[in-house]
Design a protein around this motif. Structure first.
Motif, PDB file in Angstrom:
ATOM      1  N   HIS A  56      -8.533 -21.237  43.920  1.00 29.89           N
ATOM      2  CA  HIS A  56      -8.611 -22.631  43.480  1.00 29.89           C
ATOM      3  C   HIS A  56      -9.869 -23.224  44.099  1.00 29.89           C
ATOM      4  CE1 HIS A  56      -4.189 -22.393  42.684  1.00 29.89           C
ATOM      5  NE2 HIS A  56      -4.150 -21.742  43.827  1.00 29.89           N
ATOM      6  N   LYS A 108      -1.848 -22.033  33.970  1.00 28.76           N
ATOM      7  CA  LYS A 108      -1.332 -21.953  35.340  1.00 28.76           C
ATOM      8  C   LYS A 108      -0.143 -22.899  35.473  1.00 28.76           C
ATOM      9  CE  LYS A 108      -1.064 -22.152  39.941  1.00 28.76           C
ATOM     10  NZ  LYS A 108      -0.388 -21.107  40.734  1.00 28.76           N
ATOM     11  N   HIS A 148      -6.781 -15.017  41.716  1.00 26.89           N
ATOM     12  CA  HIS A 148      -6.005 -16.195  42.131  1.00 26.89           C
ATOM     13  C   HIS A 148      -6.792 -16.985  43.175  1.00 26.89           C
ATOM     14  CE1 HIS A 148      -1.777 -18.003  42.980  1.00 26.89           C
ATOM     15  NE2 HIS A 148      -2.684 -18.783  43.536  1.00 26.89           N
ATOM     16  N   PHE A 167      -4.541 -28.524  50.721  1.00 27.86           N
ATOM     17  CA  PHE A 167      -3.984 -27.197  50.565  1.00 27.86           C
ATOM     18  C   PHE A 167      -4.406 -26.193  51.640  1.00 27.86           C
ATOM     19  CE2 PHE A 167      -2.721 -23.556  47.968  1.00 27.86           C
ATOM     20  CZ  PHE A 167      -1.593 -24.064  47.387  1.00 27.86           C
ATOM     21  N   HIS A 194       2.039 -14.550  43.880  1.00 26.20           N
ATOM     22  CA  HIS A 194       2.597 -14.191  45.192  1.00 26.20           C
ATOM     23  C   HIS A 194       3.646 -13.070  45.099  1.00 26.20           C
ATOM     24  CE1 HIS A 194       0.376 -17.753  46.012  1.00 26.20           C
ATOM     25  NE2 HIS A 194       1.268 -18.572  45.503  1.00 26.20           N
ATOM     26  N   ASP A 208      -5.819 -16.262  46.822  1.00 28.91           N
ATOM     27  CA  ASP A 208      -5.470 -17.671  47.039  1.00 28.91           C
ATOM     28  C   ASP A 208      -6.498 -18.389  47.915  1.00 28.91           C
ATOM     29  OD1 ASP A 208      -3.964 -19.818  46.258  1.00 28.91           O
ATOM     30  OD2 ASP A 208      -2.156 -19.261  47.354  1.00 28.91           O
TER      31      ASP A 208
HETATM   32 ZN   LIG Z   1      -2.541 -20.618  44.609  1.00 33.03          ZN
END
Ligand SMILES: [Zn+2]
Length: 323
Positions: A9, A93, A7, A258, A194, A250
């Motif tokens: 990005h 996703k 996970h 973000f 999560h 993440d």
């Molecule tokens: Zn994420």
């Protein structure tokens, strides 16, 4: 053991930095989620850039374009998914906006279990690719927006992450919507981001994993919540569900909206990953979690998992589902 971070990005321009980060942190492969569509980067160009820098060390999950919200959008999303899988995408996703923000052409919120999306979930099953789905958010984001909120600092930085105002579905309602999708599409694999977005309630996640054999969860960005429970309880949960859990961090790079990591802060990124390894592998008490302090000013107790469970969490489960 080469770990897989299931996970992350990151922007194609950061792929070189990501290669260095992987070398430094013992990572074999990254699962990069939705960034090309989010940032409107042409798909084939983005994929070519990823391939040049990372080859087989990265797999990409595409995300549908919910700006297309007129009748037939689910069918069109399914076709687009098929096209992108042909071009190299390895999963789908779904961002948390589904259920919270995406609206149809009539202006109505599209619930997670909207039947108009059934063709999309069915297509993922047919193509044999998993759906990494983020539904809801931390419970605190659905609470009052004031200093009594334990995620107050973070919500001040991201006011758009607060869903406690009228007009938003409740946290539990969103998870119930997702359950109906899991039940309707037993042939499609869903990975709940999560820890299924209910790490505050391990009993709930346990019951979902029990009831839905097509459901998996990742650990991304929730060590702070997972580690708040008594360590023995968490350890038992991870051992019980050892075939259904995927390690994810993440990590974000090149997506400034973000709270991204700085590619030059290699020591900071090393520390971020090390805090994960310490949590899963040792019995240390009251250590910082990787999201400390912004994701909560409390410490966590590590859960010292056995080596065979670690191998599944870090690598084997992701290899089986994704690679
Ligand atoms: Zn994420």
């Amino acid at each position: 053991m080469g770990k897989i971070d299931a996970h992350v990005h990151f922007h194609p321009a950061k792929a070189g930095a990501i290669a260095r980060i992987m070398d430094e942190n013992g990572l074999d492969c990254m699962v990069n989620l939705g960034i090309l569509e989010v940032l409107d980067i042409p798909f084939e160009e983005g994929m070519a850039a990823f391939r040049r820098a990372l080859g087989e060390r990265m797999v990409y999950f595409t995300t549908p374009d919910f700006r297309d919200n007129t009748p037939g959008f689910g069918e069109r999303m399914a076709e687009e998914l098929e096209r992108k899988v042909e071009l190299g995408a390895r999963g789908l996703k779904i961002f948390k906006d589904l259920g919270l923000r995406y609206r149809d052409a009539e202006g109505r919120l599209i619930p997670v279990d909207d039947p108009r999306l059934d063709p999309l979930w069915a297509k993922a099953g047919e193509l044999g690719i998993p759906v990494l789905i983020h539904t809801a958010d931390p419970l605190a984001f659905f609470g009052p927006l004031d200093e009594s909120n334990e995620r107050w600092e973070e919500l001040q930085l991201h006011p758009d992450w607060h869903f406690g105002a009228p007009g938003f579905p409740a946290h539990d309602e969103l998870l119930e919507q997702r359950e109906r999708v899991l039940a309707r599409h037993p042939g499609t694999i869903f990975i709940g981001a999560h820890l299924g977005e209910y790490p505050e309630n391990l009993a709930y996640v346990d019951s979902c994993l029990e009831r839905f054999p097509n459901f998996y969860v990742d650990t991304s960005a929730r060590i702070g919540e997972i580690g708040r429970h008594p360590a023995e309880e968490v350890r038992a949960f991870f051992i019980k569900h050892q075939d259904r859990l995927l390690f994810g961090s993440d990590l974000v790079m090149g997506w400034s909206a973000f709270g991204e990591q700085d590619e030059d802060d290699l020591a900071g990124i090393r520390r971020f990953y090390d805090l994960h390894w310490r949590f899963f592998e040792t019995d240390e008490r009251q250590i910082e979690h990787p999201g400390y302090p912004i994701q909560g000013r409390w410490k966590v107790d590590a859960i010292g998992l056995p080596p065979e469970v670690l191998e599944k969490l870090y690598e084997q489960n992701a290899r089986r589902l994704i690679l």
